[in-house]
Structures are given as structure tokens and as C-alpha cells.
Design an enzyme around this catalytic site. Structure first.
Site, mmCIF file in Angstrom:
data_model
loop_
_atom_site.group_PDB
_atom_site.id
_atom_site.type_symbol
_atom_site.label_atom_id
_atom_site.label_comp_id
_atom_site.label_asym_id
_atom_site.label_seq_id
_atom_site.Cartn_x
_atom_site.Cartn_y
_atom_site.Cartn_z
ATOM 1 N N THR A 177 -1.846 -2.928 10.817
ATOM 2 C CA THR A 177 -2.032 -3.052 9.351
ATOM 3 C C THR A 177 -0.913 -3.771 8.667
ATOM 4 O O THR A 177 -0.115 -3.197 7.934
ATOM 5 C CB THR A 177 -2.201 -1.743 8.596
ATOM 6 N N GLU A 195 6.055 4.632 7.683
ATOM 7 C CA GLU A 195 5.669 5.899 7.046
ATOM 8 C C GLU A 195 6.386 7.094 7.647
ATOM 9 O O GLU A 195 6.217 7.424 8.820
ATOM 10 C CB GLU A 195 4.164 6.116 7.204
ATOM 11 N N THR A 211 0.871 -1.188 0.000
ATOM 12 C CA THR A 211 0.000 0.000 0.000
ATOM 13 C C THR A 211 0.906 1.236 0.000
ATOM 14 O O THR A 211 1.363 1.650 -1.054
ATOM 15 C CB THR A 211 -0.960 0.013 1.209
ATOM 16 N N ASN A 244 -0.035 11.076 7.305
ATOM 17 C CA ASN A 244 -1.249 10.627 7.974
ATOM 18 C C ASN A 244 -2.305 11.714 8.125
ATOM 19 O O ASN A 244 -3.392 11.453 8.631
ATOM 20 C CB ASN A 244 -0.893 10.013 9.323
ATOM 21 N N SER A 279 -6.715 6.515 5.511
ATOM 22 C CA SER A 279 -6.372 5.088 5.548
ATOM 23 C C SER A 279 -7.339 4.400 6.473
ATOM 24 O O SER A 279 -8.006 5.046 7.254
ATOM 25 C CB SER A 279 -4.943 4.870 6.029
ATOM 26 N N LYS A 290 3.465 -6.923 4.144
ATOM 27 C CA LYS A 290 3.209 -5.530 3.792
ATOM 28 C C LYS A 290 2.882 -4.765 5.067
ATOM 29 O O LYS A 290 2.422 -5.343 6.053
ATOM 30 C CB LYS A 290 2.086 -5.389 2.763
#
Lengths: 383, 383
Positions: free
Chosen positions: A179, A259, A146, A378, A383, A168
Site C-alpha cells: 500500500t 503503523e 491515509t 490493524n 483497511s 504515502k
């Protein structure tokens, strides 16, 4: 060097149009046997996505014949219609492979609260099934990405058997998974019960100790399948050790790709009264936004470390804590020691060591710093 | 409109050179009686600063005659020498006022792990004592500021009596208090026992429900002193209500001035099985960096709200949660409802309402968004 390295597995990754970019977004991993034993762990979040609700039923009997995964939509909080999409996906895989839908694990990742287009998804499954190959592991790893900047794969070789994995996840990593979708394959002959024991031991010290931003996702799934195609039954200890290596390798790849992070931070608590307390102390520091922002600023702020330790119930004397950053003991006996100016935090890897002087247990929790890029990613994207 | 509004109190705020800017950094608040009853609450952090260690002993007998506060250095993790600085400060105040040091509460705020210059501090105390006046409340409130952009004061008038308060803190607000110093005065006649009951009731629903960044400080102190100078003993219920108003007013001022925040977010959980569970659910959302970053981006991301709720142990059906943002029910029965595009988050004040449908209890927790400015302030500067 992928999930198709162990014998007995085929995989594929295709673009089904779920991602607006046209990138690959449907992956299929198939166990061709002769054994179909499996073990899985799922998010501890009570608000679980539809694929998790489905897959938890699938794995109960220890038999899994295929895992189908999609990126581009998490199918979470999408109600009964979303569950039907998951079910239809498993049915389609079962039909194409000639297996029961109830042996097909489904994983989804992407936006929450958004329905996947069922027709696009099922067409993608059909293409993936048609493209299955023993060299398809890398493509599958790509199709589950993603916000990941790179695909994550790992392999460990045993004596005539091997374990392969793909993962992932690039944020939202948290205790008891987040996630994060992980598929692990092996051609060793291992019972479902032993797979479960080994998987829980391996995830406990790897994925469960990643705590990138303290948030816990709704879709996390780790599924381990054994084909038995090597014909070899390794000692359970050897198997568990190799599995732990694969999980740790994947976990470190996830950490490095979190991230917006600038630093990977290993927070080790030593001389704790118990391993649980060591984890509690390390995790409390990993959860401190003030500490994480300080590391982003290359500031060896041990005061924020002590302030976090003080929020825990672990055994220690508040006046007798030692803290090292990158090996330099900047705090001894809860007072300043080495000059913090001598700590160089400009590299990506940062280590924090906390000495509780209360026993001989230890544990490490990994986290990232809190950066402008984290806030940007974010806040600017859903998300 | 300050801590010197109630009769029987004098205060002063002076510059002692502890702050490199030359701004005021020492405050003194004196109760001239005729009563000297008091109540206090302190940080729940086990790693406590020297002034907290001292003041916890001071308040045990319910008598406090003065509070001396300094900004510019927290005197935390400074060892035995730091404790001696705190003790010397109380001794100096006692000597100047002709009271026992053991009736003097000491509060410090500023950098952790850095010693205050004892001579500068004691000289400042001397100046403050010389400048005490019944109009000194505003100056005192100014002298306790650190990264605060404004001083915080509040007054509530009763029938012939009043309550005044001042507070500092602009971040690190967390459950059970955090880098927050609060002094509250009243001229009502109230026993120490009743003051304690009232203060715990008031802080439980005000300061304790601020959770700006989830971090808990080492220096937090709230001290309430009653001079009895009005000669009036109000009903305890009336007093508690007025005290709660003062605490809530100060808490909202702290929230609005939190470091780098763009939004004040009120997270209300309704129809919970108990108030504790309502607080647990609201706080879990207040702690989610993903949710807080989304609000910074004006994104009404209810999926991140549900994902946080799912991490709690509260009673609810994961498939039957409703969530409103700014009064618009964007999620009903854990599925999308009103179009999130209709939610306008551009204003500073944001409300989130979570309906657990499991009882009739409710609670609100306040937090801020996670912004670039937060990361900047907390990475570029130590604290």
C-alpha cells in the site's frame, strides 16, 4: 523540496470529501513537458485494484502526462462499476488538461471493497486542476496520506537537473511494494527505456526491501515522469544513483512512519553466496513475528534469528552462523558469545548482522517491530 | 486416556529442577514390547537443536525403545557441549532400562541458547525411570508443558488395539511442525515401514496444517512407537485413520492453547486445481498479520483475505473469487456481497471459506488471531 522542484511540473492537493475528516484527499501532478517519458512499477499482487488495472495499460507506451491520486478509498474489489470510476477520473483529467485519458495514471488508496463517490471524486479533480501550481508539491503529498502521520517528500539535485518524489504508506509495506503510492518527477531528459532501467534498479534496493509486516497490497504504484525541462541528459549512472537516493530516502521515511512501530530494524546478511540468498535470509528474519515481538520487548533474541535463517534454502553451515545485534556479536558459530545483556535496544534504530560465511554478497532488508500499537491499529480499523 | 492406554507402555513425569517453578520437567516413555517398531518426523528447520540431531540418527533403523523428554531448556544452539548432554541423557536411559542408547529418542523444549544443567537432568532421568508405571501417561504429558496452559492427550480405540498420544506446544506452530513435541503409542502390530507411511499421512493433514504464527521451531519431534502387545495387526487403512484422528485431536488442542490467542480460525479453500494449491492459498491467509489482527478485532475483513490470495501462484481468476466468513458469503466475484455486519465473530471459532472455482480439490489450514496477548507473551519472555 517536492515533486514540483524539478522544472516542468505543477501539482495540487484538495479536499473532495472522500475522507470523513475533511482532510485533503485528491492530488494531481501534471507534466508540462517538453518531454513526457515515464516508467512505472506496480504491486506484484495478482488481486489488483481498479486503478492499477487501468494504469498498467496507460504506462505501456512510456508516455504519462499526469497522475491523479485519491485517498479515502482504494477502489479495490469494487467490480466493473469501480473500474468505470477510475476511467471517468482519467477522462476528467484528460478533458481538463487537454490530453488523452490514456496518458493519465490513476492511483487510489484507502479502504478496500468500498466504492468512492464518483461525483465527489470528479468534483475534487476539477478543483485540483484549477489549483495546479509549480508550488503545489507539498499539498499533493499531503492529499495522499491515509494513516500516515507525516507527508513524505524527497529531492536530489544533479548538475542542472533534479529529481523530486512523494510517497504515502505507513504499513502493509512488503516485498515488491505494498500500500504505497509514489510519484517521482525529474526535469532531466531521459528516454522511457532508460527511465525504466533506472527505476527498476532503484526500487530493487529500496522499496522492494521494505518488509514492514509481510503483507502485500493491491494498489501499489510507483510512477516516474521526466519533463526534460532542464534540457540536460545526465549520464544514466548518475541519474540512477540520484534516483536510488530519492527512493531510499522515501523508503526510510515510510519505514519510520509504519503503523504502530517502536523500532526500525535493518537486517543485513553478509558473506552470502549471492545477493538473492542474502535477501532471502534477511527477509526470513524480517517476517518472524517472534523475532519482531522480541525486539519490541528490547530482547536481543538471537535464537529467533537463527530459527528464521534455518527456514531458508540459502548456503550456510547451520553450526557456523554468527549474529550481531547493534554491532555486538551475541552468537558465534551458532553458540552464545557476547552477553546479550550488553546489547541496548532501547533506541528506535536496531541493526542485526548475519554472517553466513559462504561468499561475499550482502543485502539489507528493513522491517519494524511487532507492537501492541500495530495490533491495535490493524484490529480496530479496517483497511 | 493417555500414552499408557495402549498395552506395553510405561511412563513417568518428574520434577528435576530444570524449570525454576519446580514443576515437572522430565518425562520418560518406555516401550516394553514385544515389538519395538517406530516412525518419526522432525522439524524441517535446517538449524536444529542437539536432541533433534541425535534423535534423527536413533530413528533411522525403525527401532525405538524409549523416548526421554525435558522441558525447561531446548538445548538448541548450545554447541558440542549441548550435544554431549543429549548423548549422556540417552546413555543414562539406556543404562537404567538395559537397552542401547542408540534406541533412545531425546526431546527438549524451552529456552534456546541456554544449556541444561546436565547433573539435574540426569538425576531427573533416574527418578523418572524409578517411577515408570502403566498409569504414568498423564504425568508424562504434564512434564513436557512449557507455556501450555493444559496438557494435551488423546486416545482412539481400534478393534482390540488402541493408539494414545501426548503433545506440548502453545505457539510457534508452523508448517512442517514447530515447537511441538508429540509422542504416540500403539499396541497394534505394525511394521516400521507401515508406521512411517501412516504417520506421514496423518501429520500431513494435521500438525502440518497448523500455522499459528508462521514461525518454525528448531526442536519439533513426533515419535510413534508400536509395542505389538495387542497381538493384532489392523488393516493399514484402519490404523492410518485412527492415527489421523489422534493427530488431528492433538493438533486442535494445540491450536486452542496457542499463546495469547482469542480465536481459532479454520481457513478452507475449496474448488482448487490441486490440494497443494488449496493449502498454499489457505496458508497465505493464515500468514497475514493484517487479516489475523482484523479477526482479533472481530472485523470480517474479506479484502485482506483477497489481498493474501493474490500473493499466491494458485490457479484462479482474480475477478471471480468468493469468500465466506462463518458461512456468510461477504464477497462474490471479488466484489462485496452479503453485509459484513451480519457476520458475528465474537465466538472463538471462526471459519473462512475461499472458493477458487478452478477445480475440485480442497484443504483447511488452522491459525490463530494476532492479539495483544501474543505480542505481550512473545516480547516479555524469551523462548
Amino acid at each position: 523540496m517536492s515533486i514540483t522542484t524539478p522544472a516542468g511540473f505543477r501539482a495540487a492537493g484538495v479536499a473532495a470529501g472522500l475522507k470523513s475528516t475533511g482532510a485533503k484527499d485528491v492530488a494531481l501532478v501534471v507534466n508540462d513537458g517538453p518531454t513526457f517519458t515515464s516508467a512505472s512499477v506496480f504491486t506484484a499482487n495478482r488481486c489488483q485494484a481498479n486503478p492499477v488495472l487501468w494504469s498498467k495499460e496507460v504506462v505501456k507506451d512510456g508516455t504519462v502526462k499526469a497522475v491523479v491520486l485519491n485517498s479515502g478509498g482504494a477502489n479495490c474489489y469494487t467490480g466493473a462499476d469501480g473500474f468505470q470510476t477510475t476511467h471517468a477520473t482519467a477522462e476528467k483529467v484528460g478533458e481538463l488538461l487537454g490530453v488523452g485519458a490514456i496518458d493519465v495514471v490513476v492511483c487510489s488508496t484507502g479502504l478496500i471493497g468500498m466504492k468512492n463517490d464518483r461525483d465527489d471524486l470528479l468534483a475534487g479533480v476539477e478543483n485540483a486542476a484549477a489549483g495546479l501550481s509549480a508550488e503545489g508539491g507539498a499539498e499533493a503529498a499531503e492529499a495522499i496520506m491515509t494513516t500516515d502521520s507525516v507527508s513524505k517528500q524527497a529531492v536530489v539535485e544533479g548538475a542542472g537537473w533534479s529529481i523530486g518524489g512523494m510517497a504515502k504508506g505507513a504499513g502493509m509495506l512488503a516485498p515488491q511494494l505494498a500500500t504505497m503510492l509514489v510519484v517521482i518527477t525529474t526535469d532531466a531528459v531521459v528516454s522511457a527505456e532508460d527511465l525504466d532501467t533506472a527505476l527498476r534498479a532503484a526500487t530493487r534496493v529500496s522499496f522492494d526491501r521494505l518488509d514492514s509486516d509481510g503483507c502485500m497490497s493491491t494498489n501499489d504504484t510507483v510512477t516516474l515522469m521526466a519533463s526534460g525541462a532542464s534540457g540536460i541528459t545526465p549520464p544514466l549512472g548518475d541519474f540512477t544513483e540520484a534516483l536510488t537516493q530519492v527512493c531510499t530516502d522515501l523508503a526510510m521515511q515510510l519505514l519510520k512512519d509504519a503503523e504502530g512501530a517502536d523500532h526500525e530494524i535493518a537486517i543485513s546478511t553478509i558473506n552470502a553466496a549471492s545477493e538473492d540468498e542474502a535477501v532471502e535470509v534477511s527477509r526470513s528474519v524480517a517476517r518472524s513475528n517472534l523475532f519482531k515481538a522480541a525486539i519490541f520487548g528490547n530482547d536481543p533474541n538471537w535464537g529467533r534469528v537463527l530459527a528464521s535463517i534455518g527456514t531458508t534454502g540459502a548456503q550456510f553451515d547451520p553450526a557456523d552462523l554468527d549474529v550481531a545485534m547493534n554491532g555486538i556479536w551475541v552468537c558465534r558459530n551458532s553458540t552464545p558469545d557476547a552477553d546479550p545483556e550488553t546489547v541496548d535496544l532501547t533506541g528506535r534504530e536496531v541493526s542485526v548482522t548475519i554472517d553466513l560465511k559462504s561468499g561475499d554478497a550482502r543485502a539489507t532488508v528493513w522491517t519494524n517491530d511487532l507492537t501492541h500499537a500495530y495490533v491495535h491499529e490493524n484490529s480496530a480499523y479496517s483497511s
